[in-house]
Write a protein that holds these residues in place. Structure first.
Motif, PDB file in Angstrom:
ATOM      1  N   GLU A 213       0.834  -1.204   0.000  1.00 35.57           N
ATOM      2  CA  GLU A 213       0.000   0.000   0.000  1.00 35.57           C
ATOM      3  C   GLU A 213       0.865   1.249   0.000  1.00 35.57           C
ATOM      4  OE1 GLU A 213      -3.657   1.981   2.635  1.00 35.57           O
ATOM      5  OE2 GLU A 213      -2.667   0.135   3.303  1.00 35.57           O
ATOM      6  N   THR A 214       1.900   1.258   0.851  1.00 38.50           N
ATOM      7  CA  THR A 214       2.793   2.408   0.924  1.00 38.50           C
ATOM      8  C   THR A 214       3.492   2.642  -0.409  1.00 38.50           C
ATOM      9  OG1 THR A 214       3.186   2.046   3.284  1.00 38.50           O
ATOM     10  CG2 THR A 214       4.810   3.369   2.096  1.00 38.50           C
ATOM     11  N   TRP A 215       3.967   1.560  -1.023  1.00 35.94           N
ATOM     12  CA  TRP A 215       4.692   1.676  -2.291  1.00 35.94           C
ATOM     13  C   TRP A 215       3.790   2.208  -3.399  1.00 35.94           C
ATOM     14  CZ3 TRP A 215       9.746   0.352  -3.982  1.00 35.94           C
ATOM     15  CH2 TRP A 215       9.918   0.357  -5.364  1.00 35.94           C
ATOM     16  N   PHE A 216       2.642   1.586  -3.580  1.00 37.42           N
ATOM     17  CA  PHE A 216       1.795   1.912  -4.726  1.00 37.42           C
ATOM     18  C   PHE A 216       1.095   3.259  -4.588  1.00 37.42           C
ATOM     19  CE2 PHE A 216       1.916  -2.780  -5.441  1.00 37.42           C
ATOM     20  CZ  PHE A 216       2.453  -2.737  -6.716  1.00 37.42           C
ATOM     21  N   THR A 217       0.811   3.700  -3.375  1.00 37.65           N
ATOM     22  CA  THR A 217       0.132   4.990  -3.225  1.00 37.65           C
ATOM     23  C   THR A 217       1.022   6.153  -3.634  1.00 37.65           C
ATOM     24  OG1 THR A 217       0.742   4.968  -0.866  1.00 37.65           O
ATOM     25  CG2 THR A 217      -1.496   4.277  -1.431  1.00 37.65           C
ATOM     26  N   ARG A 218       2.319   5.920  -3.777  1.00 37.69           N
ATOM     27  CA  ARG A 218       3.219   6.984  -4.228  1.00 37.69           C
ATOM     28  C   ARG A 218       3.156   7.184  -5.737  1.00 37.69           C
ATOM     29  NH1 ARG A 218       8.298   4.801  -0.891  1.00 37.69           N
ATOM     30  NH2 ARG A 218       8.362   3.499  -2.731  1.00 37.69           N
ATOM     31  N   ASP A 219       2.540   6.247  -6.459  1.00 36.18           N
ATOM     32  CA  ASP A 219       2.483   6.316  -7.920  1.00 36.18           C
ATOM     33  C   ASP A 219       1.172   6.962  -8.334  1.00 36.18           C
ATOM     34  OD1 ASP A 219       2.455   5.911 -10.680  1.00 36.18           O
ATOM     35  OD2 ASP A 219       3.463   3.969 -10.523  1.00 36.18           O
ATOM     36  N   ALA A 220       1.255   8.209  -8.800  1.00 35.65           N
ATOM     37  CA  ALA A 220       0.050   8.970  -9.148  1.00 35.65           C
ATOM     38  C   ALA A 220      -0.657   8.417 -10.383  1.00 35.65           C
ATOM     39  CB  ALA A 220       0.429  10.434  -9.388  1.00 35.65           C
ATOM     40  N   ARG A 221      -0.019   7.517 -11.103  1.00 36.26           N
ATOM     41  CA  ARG A 221      -0.640   6.971 -12.322  1.00 36.26           C
ATOM     42  C   ARG A 221      -1.700   5.917 -12.031  1.00 36.26           C
ATOM     43  NH1 ARG A 221       4.915   5.101 -15.016  1.00 36.26           N
ATOM     44  NH2 ARG A 221       5.117   4.355 -12.862  1.00 36.26           N
ATOM     45  N   ILE A 222      -1.723   5.399 -10.808  1.00 38.37           N
ATOM     46  CA  ILE A 222      -2.640   4.313 -10.474  1.00 38.37           C
ATOM     47  C   ILE A 222      -4.034   4.860 -10.186  1.00 38.37           C
ATOM     48  CG2 ILE A 222      -3.149   2.467  -8.824  1.00 38.37           C
ATOM     49  CD1 ILE A 222      -0.163   2.120  -8.423  1.00 38.37           C
ATOM     50  N   GLN A 223      -5.031   4.256 -10.812  1.00 35.16           N
ATOM     51  CA  GLN A 223      -6.432   4.587 -10.541  1.00 35.16           C
ATOM     52  C   GLN A 223      -6.951   3.593  -9.511  1.00 35.16           C
ATOM     53  OE1 GLN A 223      -8.771   5.305 -14.220  1.00 35.16           O
ATOM     54  NE2 GLN A 223      -6.853   4.925 -15.325  1.00 35.16           N
ATOM     55  N   TRP A 224      -7.380   4.105  -8.360  1.00 39.48           N
ATOM     56  CA  TRP A 224      -7.782   3.234  -7.267  1.00 39.48           C
ATOM     57  C   TRP A 224      -9.270   2.944  -7.319  1.00 39.48           C
ATOM     58  CZ3 TRP A 224      -4.319   0.652  -4.632  1.00 39.48           C
ATOM     59  CH2 TRP A 224      -3.000   1.132  -4.610  1.00 39.48           C
ATOM     60  N   LEU A 225      -9.611   1.671  -7.169  1.00 41.82           N
ATOM     61  CA  LEU A 225     -10.995   1.227  -7.184  1.00 41.82           C
ATOM     62  C   LEU A 225     -11.387   0.828  -5.770  1.00 41.82           C
ATOM     63  CD1 LEU A 225     -10.927  -0.992 -10.398  1.00 41.82           C
ATOM     64  CD2 LEU A 225     -11.385   1.453 -10.203  1.00 41.82           C
ATOM     65  N   GLU A 226     -12.426   1.460  -5.263  1.00 36.08           N
ATOM     66  CA  GLU A 226     -12.899   1.179  -3.915  1.00 36.08           C
ATOM     67  C   GLU A 226     -13.613  -0.172  -3.872  1.00 36.08           C
ATOM     68  OE1 GLU A 226     -12.212   2.890  -1.328  1.00 36.08           O
ATOM     69  OE2 GLU A 226     -11.329   4.654  -2.289  1.00 36.08           O
ATOM     70  N   PRO A 227     -13.791  -0.733  -2.673  1.00 32.76           N
ATOM     71  CA  PRO A 227     -14.486  -2.025  -2.552  1.00 32.76           C
ATOM     72  C   PRO A 227     -15.863  -1.986  -3.187  1.00 32.76           C
ATOM     73  CG  PRO A 227     -13.477  -1.406  -0.477  1.00 32.76           C
ATOM     74  CD  PRO A 227     -13.335  -0.228  -1.381  1.00 32.76           C
ATOM     75  N   SER A 228     -16.153  -2.974  -3.973  1.00 33.41           N
ATOM     76  CA  SER A 228     -17.450  -3.092  -4.644  1.00 33.41           C
ATOM     77  C   SER A 228     -17.528  -4.495  -5.206  1.00 33.41           C
ATOM     78  CB  SER A 228     -17.580  -2.050  -5.763  1.00 33.41           C
ATOM     79  OG  SER A 228     -16.571  -2.244  -6.739  1.00 33.41           O
ATOM     80  N   THR A 229     -18.562  -4.771  -5.937  1.00 32.38           N
ATOM     81  CA  THR A 229     -18.677  -6.084  -6.548  1.00 32.38           C
ATOM     82  C   THR A 229     -17.675  -6.220  -7.679  1.00 32.38           C
ATOM     83  OG1 THR A 229     -20.318  -5.395  -8.186  1.00 32.38           O
ATOM     84  CG2 THR A 229     -21.130  -6.124  -6.029  1.00 32.38           C
ATOM     85  N   HIS A 230     -17.359  -7.443  -8.023  1.00 30.90           N
ATOM     86  CA  HIS A 230     -16.422  -7.706  -9.117  1.00 30.90           C
ATOM     87  C   HIS A 230     -16.918  -7.071 -10.404  1.00 30.90           C
ATOM     88  CE1 HIS A 230     -13.841  -9.872 -11.916  1.00 30.90           C
ATOM     89  NE2 HIS A 230     -14.922 -10.229 -12.563  1.00 30.90           N
ATOM     90  N   GLU A 231     -18.237  -7.144 -10.662  1.00 33.37           N
ATOM     91  CA  GLU A 231     -18.790  -6.627 -11.908  1.00 33.37           C
ATOM     92  C   GLU A 231     -18.619  -5.119 -12.005  1.00 33.37           C
ATOM     93  OE1 GLU A 231     -20.288  -8.744  -9.914  1.00 33.37           O
ATOM     94  OE2 GLU A 231     -20.328 -10.554 -11.147  1.00 33.37           O
TER      95      GLU A 231
END
Length: 244
Positions: A213-231
């Motif tokens: 989490e610490t590593w990837f949150t530093r990369d502004a290119r990542i689009q984060w998807l909040e918890p939801s259904t797989h679909e």
């Protein structure tokens, strides 16, 4: 869907990020003209090595041997503390249990005279400029429960027996395999350094998830998807790709 980079090496072989970078890019470049490629994984440096112009200094056997000897003398925790003093960012990304990576980071620092993370590229130097990155976020309580469930399943499927068999057959000599989550804890328990390998694996995996989490949150290119259904997650990813 055809999967790649599974069962590539034997448990006796060692693998490093430079090898992975070359092998993964070889496959991606072969597929890209005709197909889309989906890279799935959670090891930040390995993902970054595919996407970005990350160069790896050559190894120096003498320097590495010296650092490995120091690790034997003072222990992995003390060696990791030394890395934290020289390169806090690298120490945050590399667990103290992974002696092989700690040694490599210190080797690079010794060879180059610069922090290990100084060799990481800027985010504008990507090899695949049209690549899109997505990260899945999950609340910590649920994530910890999922980790515990997965470790329990690993034991049910015979991980402990597998490791003990490999040790008995003299096959578990590769440092890469020895450092793997689950393998490392079972080996430690067998040496009398731990009393509960399963619990230790759960703890180590949770710690690893925090570092991810610490590593990837530093990369502004990542689009984060909040918890939801797989679909719903899939629809958001597809919509983003189509829009671009």
């Amino acid at each position: 869907i055809t999967h790649h980079l599974l069962d590539e090496v034997e448990v006796t072989e060692e693998v490093n990020v430079s090898w992975y970078q070359n092998r993964a890019r070889e496959i991606i470049d072969e597929l890209l003209p005709e197909k889309s490629v989906v890279v799935v994984g959670g090891t930040g440096l390995y993902i970054k090595a595919i996407l970005d112009d990350l160069n790896f200094p050559e190894t120096d056997p003498e320097v590495r041997a010296q650092i490995e000897a120091e690790a034997e003398k003072i222990g992995g925790a003390a060696l990791h503390k030394r890395l934290a003093e020289l390169d806090p960012a690298a120490a945050m990304a590399i667990p103290k249990e992974n002696i092989r990576r700690v040694v490599r980071a210190l080797e690079v620092i010794e060879i180059t005279g610069k922090p290990f993370t100084a060799n990481l590229p800027r985010e504008d130097s990507t090899r695949y400029p049209h690549a899109q990155q997505f990260g899945l976020k999950m609340d910590r309580k649920t994530l910890d429960q999922r980790i515990d469930q997965r470790v329990e399943k690993m034991w049910e499927l015979g991980l402990e027996d597998e490791v003990e068999r490999l040790i008995g057959e003299g096959l578990l000599e590769g440092k890469t395999a020895q450092a793997a989550l689950g393998y490392a804890q079972i080996i430690s328990a067998g040496m009398g350094l731990s009393v509960d390998a399963k619990t230790d694996t759960k703890i180590a995996t949770r710690q690893y998830a925090r570092r991810q989490e610490t590593w990837f949150t530093r990369d502004a290119r990542i689009q984060w998807l909040e918890p939801s259904t797989h679909e719903v997650r899939l629809e958001r990813v597809l919509a983003s790709i189509i829009k671009s």
